[in-house]
Design a protein around this motif. Structure first.
Motif, PDB file in Angstrom:
ATOM      1  N   ILE A  91       0.833  -1.201   0.000  1.00 61.48           N
ATOM      2  CA  ILE A  91       0.000   0.000   0.000  1.00 61.48           C
ATOM      3  C   ILE A  91       0.869   1.253   0.000  1.00 61.48           C
ATOM      4  CG2 ILE A  91      -1.914  -1.128   1.174  1.00 61.48           C
ATOM      5  CD1 ILE A  91      -0.958   0.133   3.778  1.00 61.48           C
ATOM      6  N   ASP A  92       0.266   2.380  -0.392  1.00 62.64           N
ATOM      7  CA  ASP A  92       0.961   3.671  -0.390  1.00 62.64           C
ATOM      8  C   ASP A  92       0.804   4.334   0.969  1.00 62.64           C
ATOM      9  OD1 ASP A  92       1.875   3.571  -3.039  1.00 62.64           O
ATOM     10  OD2 ASP A  92      -0.042   4.262  -3.804  1.00 62.64           O
ATOM     11  N   ASP A  93       1.508   3.792   1.950  1.00 64.46           N
ATOM     12  CA  ASP A  93       1.458   4.324   3.301  1.00 64.46           C
ATOM     13  C   ASP A  93       2.889   4.465   3.813  1.00 64.46           C
ATOM     14  OD1 ASP A  93      -0.486   4.753   5.787  1.00 64.46           O
ATOM     15  OD2 ASP A  93       1.267   3.644   6.506  1.00 64.46           O
ATOM     16  N   ILE A  94       3.130   5.462   4.642  1.00 72.82           N
ATOM     17  CA  ILE A  94       4.489   5.695   5.146  1.00 72.82           C
ATOM     18  C   ILE A  94       5.074   4.444   5.785  1.00 72.82           C
ATOM     19  CG2 ILE A  94       5.876   7.013   6.804  1.00 72.82           C
ATOM     20  CD1 ILE A  94       4.053   9.355   6.412  1.00 72.82           C
ATOM     21  N   THR A  95       4.243   3.666   6.479  1.00 75.83           N
ATOM     22  CA  THR A  95       4.740   2.463   7.155  1.00 75.83           C
ATOM     23  C   THR A  95       5.162   1.364   6.179  1.00 75.83           C
ATOM     24  OG1 THR A  95       2.497   1.587   7.392  1.00 75.83           O
ATOM     25  CG2 THR A  95       3.370   2.906   9.215  1.00 75.83           C
ATOM     26  N   ASN A  96       4.807   1.540   4.902  1.00 76.11           N
ATOM     27  CA  ASN A  96       5.251   0.613   3.863  1.00 76.11           C
ATOM     28  C   ASN A  96       6.295   1.283   2.969  1.00 76.11           C
ATOM     29  OD1 ASN A  96       5.216  -1.880   2.375  1.00 76.11           O
ATOM     30  ND2 ASN A  96       3.979  -0.882   0.796  1.00 76.11           N
ATOM     31  N   GLY A  97       6.953   2.298   3.503  1.00 76.84           N
ATOM     32  CA  GLY A  97       7.961   3.015   2.723  1.00 76.84           C
ATOM     33  C   GLY A  97       9.233   3.258   3.502  1.00 76.84           C
ATOM     34  N   ILE A  98      10.340   3.370   2.763  1.00 77.09           N
ATOM     35  CA  ILE A  98      11.634   3.727   3.342  1.00 77.09           C
ATOM     36  C   ILE A  98      12.308   4.699   2.392  1.00 77.09           C
ATOM     37  CG2 ILE A  98      13.900   2.902   4.111  1.00 77.09           C
ATOM     38  CD1 ILE A  98      12.761   0.202   4.609  1.00 77.09           C
ATOM     39  N   CYS A  99      12.932   5.719   2.924  1.00 72.70           N
ATOM     40  CA  CYS A  99      13.674   6.663   2.088  1.00 72.70           C
ATOM     41  C   CYS A  99      15.045   6.061   1.795  1.00 72.70           C
ATOM     42  CB  CYS A  99      13.819   7.998   2.818  1.00 72.70           C
ATOM     43  SG  CYS A  99      14.731   9.240   1.856  1.00 72.70           S
ATOM     44  N   LEU A 100      15.337   5.851   0.516  1.00 73.48           N
ATOM     45  CA  LEU A 100      16.611   5.267   0.106  1.00 73.48           C
ATOM     46  C   LEU A 100      17.173   6.038  -1.082  1.00 73.48           C
ATOM     47  CD1 LEU A 100      15.695   1.454   0.171  1.00 73.48           C
ATOM     48  CD2 LEU A 100      16.970   2.714   1.915  1.00 73.48           C
ATOM     49  N   CYS A 101      18.483   6.076  -1.190  1.00 75.73           N
ATOM     50  CA  CYS A 101      19.108   6.637  -2.386  1.00 75.73           C
ATOM     51  C   CYS A 101      18.885   5.656  -3.533  1.00 75.73           C
ATOM     52  CB  CYS A 101      20.605   6.883  -2.161  1.00 75.73           C
ATOM     53  SG  CYS A 101      21.571   5.377  -1.949  1.00 75.73           S
ATOM     54  N   THR A 102      19.104   6.082  -4.759  1.00 81.78           N
ATOM     55  CA  THR A 102      18.805   5.225  -5.909  1.00 81.78           C
ATOM     56  C   THR A 102      19.573   3.908  -5.873  1.00 81.78           C
ATOM     57  OG1 THR A 102      20.450   6.492  -7.171  1.00 81.78           O
ATOM     58  CG2 THR A 102      18.140   7.097  -7.465  1.00 81.78           C
ATOM     59  N   ASN A 103      20.856   3.945  -5.472  1.00 86.25           N
ATOM     60  CA  ASN A 103      21.650   2.718  -5.417  1.00 86.25           C
ATOM     61  C   ASN A 103      21.068   1.712  -4.429  1.00 86.25           C
ATOM     62  OD1 ASN A 103      23.475   3.483  -7.340  1.00 86.25           O
ATOM     63  ND2 ASN A 103      25.075   4.097  -5.907  1.00 86.25           N
ATOM     64  N   HIS A 104      20.766   2.191  -3.245  1.00 85.11           N
ATOM     65  CA  HIS A 104      20.257   1.283  -2.223  1.00 85.11           C
ATOM     66  C   HIS A 104      18.800   0.891  -2.480  1.00 85.11           C
ATOM     67  CE1 HIS A 104      23.749   2.743   0.378  1.00 85.11           C
ATOM     68  NE2 HIS A 104      23.928   1.454   0.201  1.00 85.11           N
ATOM     69  N   GLU A 105      18.054   1.715  -3.193  1.00 82.90           N
ATOM     70  CA  GLU A 105      16.692   1.337  -3.562  1.00 82.90           C
ATOM     71  C   GLU A 105      16.717   0.138  -4.506  1.00 82.90           C
ATOM     72  OE1 GLU A 105      12.719   3.136  -5.754  1.00 82.90           O
ATOM     73  OE2 GLU A 105      14.727   3.632  -6.475  1.00 82.90           O
ATOM     74  N   VAL A 106      17.561   0.196  -5.534  1.00 87.54           N
ATOM     75  CA  VAL A 106      17.661  -0.899  -6.491  1.00 87.54           C
ATOM     76  C   VAL A 106      18.158  -2.169  -5.795  1.00 87.54           C
ATOM     77  CG1 VAL A 106      18.850  -1.734  -8.546  1.00 87.54           C
ATOM     78  CG2 VAL A 106      18.005   0.616  -8.473  1.00 87.54           C
ATOM     79  N   ALA A 107      19.177  -2.011  -4.940  1.00 89.61           N
ATOM     80  CA  ALA A 107      19.728  -3.164  -4.227  1.00 89.61           C
ATOM     81  C   ALA A 107      18.681  -3.800  -3.311  1.00 89.61           C
ATOM     82  CB  ALA A 107      20.951  -2.746  -3.417  1.00 89.61           C
ATOM     83  N   PHE A 108      17.875  -2.973  -2.661  1.00 91.06           N
ATOM     84  CA  PHE A 108      16.808  -3.463  -1.782  1.00 91.06           C
ATOM     85  C   PHE A 108      15.734  -4.176  -2.590  1.00 91.06           C
ATOM     86  CE2 PHE A 108      12.796  -2.404   0.642  1.00 91.06           C
ATOM     87  CZ  PHE A 108      13.013  -3.292   1.680  1.00 91.06           C
ATOM     88  N   ASP A 109      15.374  -3.611  -3.728  1.00 92.24           N
ATOM     89  CA  ASP A 109      14.353  -4.195  -4.590  1.00 92.24           C
ATOM     90  C   ASP A 109      14.793  -5.556  -5.125  1.00 92.24           C
ATOM     91  OD1 ASP A 109      11.853  -4.043  -6.183  1.00 92.24           O
ATOM     92  OD2 ASP A 109      13.244  -3.980  -7.871  1.00 92.24           O
TER      93      ASP A 109
END
Length: 236
Positions: A170-188
């Motif tokens: 869902i689009d809720d803050i509790t389902n989100g984390i602020c990440l830089c682009t590098n760490h976003e891709v790595a997390f995904d």
């Protein structure tokens, strides 16, 4: 579930049920793929029968063409994306019990982006969302700081979903984390994993950030959900 004799002799095969085959064929028609099956023929198929894939090939870089066995010397070809192909159920032969084991319909549907709804990959594969609000809320909650490395440059910060929307997130803050682009891709991609307690696990030292645990928002109500973190941890 009816299992034809020709299917019994095969091991670990991907297959269609009548309903899934109709849905995949509808998608091939919508997405204007080269090979689809006559709709009237599919409607005439018997319910409760496994229709196995007896041959597959990469038709293009991101598309697979499969040959489906309808028995009585009748086969047909169907084109689909690689992702759709990977979501198909698998039947496995149990030598000990001498029987074919098939997947539960509910478990099969869990792999689909929208479970009991069809979707189109060529045009759109996600529902309309207020992405800008989600991004703004998440970045503000984390004080515009990557929760893994501490990066502050807003232009390369992302509001990363913990559980992807395509997987029911869902689009809720509790389902989100602020990440830089590098760490976003790595997390995904599962190259970085975050435990429910916030501990960061990396598969490469080159991906290691500034923190062993993620940086949390100041307000506890905006902390990432442990439930969502566990779900993401288990799926990657």
């Amino acid at each position: 579930m009816i299992i034809r004799e020709s299917v019994r002799k095969m091991e670990d095969i991907k297959y269609f049920t009548k309903q899934i085959l109709i849905e995949y064929n509808n998608a091939a028609i919508r997405e204007k793929r080269n090979r689809a099956i006559e709709e009237q023929f599919l409607e005439s198929l018997q319910e409760g029968v496994l229709y196995p894939i007896v041959f597959k090939m990469y038709h293009t870089k991101d598309e697979i063409r499969v040959q489906i066995d309808f028995f009585e010397n009748r086969t047909a070809f169907l084109d689909m994306t690689v992702e759709r192909y990977e979501m198909l159920p698998v039947a496995k032969w149990n030598n000990e019990n001498q029987m074919l084991e098939v997947e539960d319909d509910e478990e099969i549907r869990k792999r689909f982006p929208y479970k009991n709804r069809e979707w189109t990959e060529k045009v759109v594969k996600k529902p309309y969302r207020k992405q800008e609000k989600f991004r703004k809320d998440v970045l503000n909650a984390y004080d515009r700081t990557c929760a893994i490395c501490g990066m502050h440059e807003s232009k390369i910060l992302r509001a990363a979903h913990i559980v992807p929307v395509a997987k029911g997130g869902i689009d809720d803050i509790t389902n989100g984390i602020c990440l830089c682009t590098n760490h976003e891709v790595a997390f995904d991609k599962g190259l970085i994993k975050i435990r429910p307690n916030g501990k960061v696990e990396v598969k490469s030292t080159e991906l290691k950030g500034a923190y062993d645990k993620i940086l949390l928002p100041k307000e506890k109500k905006n902390w990432p959900s442990k439930k969502y973190l566990q779900e993401k941890y288990d799926m990657t």
